[in-house]
Design a protein around this motif. Structure first.
Motif, mmCIF file in Angstrom:
data_model
loop_
_atom_site.group_PDB
_atom_site.id
_atom_site.type_symbol
_atom_site.label_atom_id
_atom_site.label_comp_id
_atom_site.label_asym_id
_atom_site.label_seq_id
_atom_site.Cartn_x
_atom_site.Cartn_y
_atom_site.Cartn_z
ATOM 1 N N ASP A 51 -13.699 -1.152 -3.176
ATOM 2 C CA ASP A 51 -12.510 -0.451 -3.450
ATOM 3 C C ASP A 51 -11.629 -1.030 -4.561
ATOM 4 O O ASP A 51 -10.712 -0.209 -5.070
ATOM 5 C CB ASP A 51 -11.668 -0.092 -2.242
ATOM 6 C CG ASP A 51 -12.439 0.202 -1.126
ATOM 7 O OD1 ASP A 51 -13.073 1.439 -1.250
ATOM 8 O OD2 ASP A 51 -12.592 -0.434 -0.156
ATOM 9 N N LYS A 75 -1.428 -2.547 -4.371
ATOM 10 C CA LYS A 75 -1.321 -3.383 -5.375
ATOM 11 C C LYS A 75 -1.235 -4.830 -4.739
ATOM 12 O O LYS A 75 -0.507 -4.990 -3.710
ATOM 13 C CB LYS A 75 0.001 -3.235 -5.915
ATOM 14 C CG LYS A 75 0.218 -1.822 -6.649
ATOM 15 C CD LYS A 75 -0.394 -1.873 -8.041
ATOM 16 C CE LYS A 75 0.010 -0.756 -8.821
ATOM 17 N NZ LYS A 75 -0.466 -0.337 -10.139
ATOM 18 N N VAL A 134 -10.188 -1.320 -8.070
ATOM 19 C CA VAL A 134 -10.441 -0.781 -9.558
ATOM 20 C C VAL A 134 -9.850 -1.558 -10.595
ATOM 21 O O VAL A 134 -10.232 -1.215 -11.744
ATOM 22 C CB VAL A 134 -9.857 0.417 -9.151
ATOM 23 C CG1 VAL A 134 -10.335 1.635 -8.285
ATOM 24 C CG2 VAL A 134 -8.321 0.543 -9.040
ATOM 25 N N LYS A 186 1.005 -1.006 -0.168
ATOM 26 C CA LYS A 186 -0.062 0.008 0.042
ATOM 27 C C LYS A 186 0.830 1.078 0.131
ATOM 28 O O LYS A 186 1.841 1.340 0.750
ATOM 29 C CB LYS A 186 -0.928 0.121 1.150
ATOM 30 C CG LYS A 186 -1.982 1.338 1.269
ATOM 31 C CD LYS A 186 -2.641 1.321 2.389
ATOM 32 C CE LYS A 186 -3.404 2.545 2.542
ATOM 33 N NZ LYS A 186 -4.253 2.906 3.796
ATOM 34 N N CYS A 198 -10.333 -2.091 3.561
ATOM 35 C CA CYS A 198 -11.305 -2.120 2.224
ATOM 36 C C CYS A 198 -11.932 -3.244 1.912
ATOM 37 O O CYS A 198 -12.237 -4.361 2.684
ATOM 38 C CB CYS A 198 -10.159 -2.234 1.106
ATOM 39 S SG CYS A 198 -8.867 -0.889 1.141
ATOM 40 N N HIS A 251 -8.074 0.949 -4.624
ATOM 41 C CA HIS A 251 -8.021 2.525 -4.304
ATOM 42 C C HIS A 251 -9.101 2.834 -3.218
ATOM 43 O O HIS A 251 -10.361 2.834 -3.376
ATOM 44 C CB HIS A 251 -8.311 3.421 -5.447
ATOM 45 C CG HIS A 251 -8.182 4.779 -5.204
ATOM 46 N ND1 HIS A 251 -7.125 5.485 -4.869
ATOM 47 C CD2 HIS A 251 -9.253 5.702 -4.771
ATOM 48 C CE1 HIS A 251 -7.364 6.776 -4.621
ATOM 49 N NE2 HIS A 251 -8.505 7.082 -4.158
ATOM 50 N N HIS A 252 -8.375 3.071 -1.820
ATOM 51 C CA HIS A 252 -9.199 3.168 -1.012
ATOM 52 C C HIS A 252 -9.294 4.810 -0.475
ATOM 53 O O HIS A 252 -8.242 5.397 -0.086
ATOM 54 C CB HIS A 252 -8.512 2.449 0.424
ATOM 55 C CG HIS A 252 -9.191 2.567 1.589
ATOM 56 N ND1 HIS A 252 -10.681 2.272 1.772
ATOM 57 C CD2 HIS A 252 -9.021 2.836 2.694
ATOM 58 C CE1 HIS A 252 -11.148 2.511 2.803
ATOM 59 N NE2 HIS A 252 -10.051 2.712 3.694
ATOM 60 N N SER A 253 -10.310 5.416 -0.715
ATOM 61 C CA SER A 253 -10.336 6.985 -0.791
ATOM 62 C C SER A 253 -10.521 7.356 0.775
ATOM 63 O O SER A 253 -10.503 8.622 0.962
ATOM 64 C CB SER A 253 -11.320 7.324 -1.478
ATOM 65 O OG SER A 253 -12.783 6.958 -1.197
ATOM 66 N N GLU A 301 -5.894 -4.281 -8.173
ATOM 67 C CA GLU A 301 -5.410 -2.723 -7.782
ATOM 68 C C GLU A 301 -6.458 -2.195 -7.129
ATOM 69 O O GLU A 301 -7.898 -2.401 -7.701
ATOM 70 C CB GLU A 301 -4.933 -2.019 -9.101
ATOM 71 C CG GLU A 301 -3.723 -2.669 -9.625
ATOM 72 C CD GLU A 301 -3.448 -1.869 -10.795
ATOM 73 O OE1 GLU A 301 -3.678 -0.574 -10.957
ATOM 74 O OE2 GLU A 301 -2.759 -2.361 -11.664
ATOM 75 N N ASN A 322 -3.156 5.893 -1.074
ATOM 76 C CA ASN A 322 -4.434 5.156 -1.027
ATOM 77 C C ASN A 322 -4.390 4.090 -1.905
ATOM 78 O O ASN A 322 -5.629 3.496 -2.409
ATOM 79 C CB ASN A 322 -5.406 6.270 -1.559
ATOM 80 C CG ASN A 322 -5.805 7.451 -0.457
ATOM 81 O OD1 ASN A 322 -5.372 7.119 0.833
ATOM 82 N ND2 ASN A 322 -6.217 8.800 -0.797
ATOM 83 N N ASN A 323 -3.430 3.718 -2.514
ATOM 84 C CA ASN A 323 -3.333 2.979 -3.681
ATOM 85 C C ASN A 323 -2.661 1.437 -2.950
ATOM 86 O O ASN A 323 -1.620 1.611 -2.462
ATOM 87 C CB ASN A 323 -2.839 3.341 -4.860
ATOM 88 C CG ASN A 323 -3.267 4.423 -5.314
ATOM 89 O OD1 ASN A 323 -4.733 4.383 -5.733
ATOM 90 N ND2 ASN A 323 -2.807 5.572 -5.704
#
Length: 176
Positions: free
Chosen positions: A111, A68, A113, A62, A107, A165-167, A163, A65-66
């Motif tokens: 979340d 992999k 993407v 991590k 997540c 993305h957790h905002s 992948e 906010n991303n």
């Protein structure tokens, strides 16, 4: 005479407007110099530390906010293949591991993407793909499905990487 005065007025206004534009540009540059974005430190997550260390990878990383997530395969905690010959069960085992990783980072599948699926049997994958409807309730991620000749071990029939993305914070709509 009025013409000369009008020309002078236009010249004065254009110089003033140019100076205003330059002042605004200077202010923007000053603000840009002041704002510094702190680089996020990577957070590494090992789902099965001994297995991942033996093979030389982290299951998830991590940054900001991303997230992999390495490809999940159907294996036990010792790294041994499970559900051999059963692509549907292998897929469910992969998603169970992926859910554990997502939960670790706070997540859900909402979340995600990007989801890339690698399988040794696309025909069978298409037959059991509806299981994903139980996971992706609000929307599907982008992704690619690829049939491959083989995966890390010959018993593996599917591998799924994500992948995410957790905002940030979630708002609960339940009355718990």
């Amino acid at each position: 005479m009025y013409r000369l005065g009008g020309i002078i007025l236009v010249v004065i206004l254009s110089i003033t407007l140019q100076n205003c534009g330059e002042d605004e540009k200077k202010e923007v540059k000053e603000i840009e110099k002041i704002v510094e974005i702190a680089a996020a430190e990577p957070e590494y997550f090992l789902l099965r530390p001994e297995v991942e260390k033996a093979y030389g990878y982290s299951h998830a990383v991590k940054i900001g906010n991303n997230i992999k997530v390495s490809g999940a395969v159907s294996m036990d905690d010792g790294g041994n293949p499970t559900a051999m010959g059963d692509l549907e069960q292998q897929m469910k085992n992969c998603y169970a591991d992926l859910e554990e990783i997502l939960t670790h980072f706070g997540c859900t599948f909402d979340d995600v993407v990007v989801e890339n699926i690698f399988t040794t049997d696309m025909k069978k994958m298409l037959e059991v793909a509806a299981y994903r409807n139980e996971l992706y309730k609000n929307h599907y991620p982008t992704g690619t499905w690829v049939e491959v000749k083989g995966l890390a071990l010959p018993e593996f029939m599917i591998e799924i990487e994500l992948e995410v993305h957790h905002s940030g914070e979630r708002v609960s709509l339940r009355d718990d």
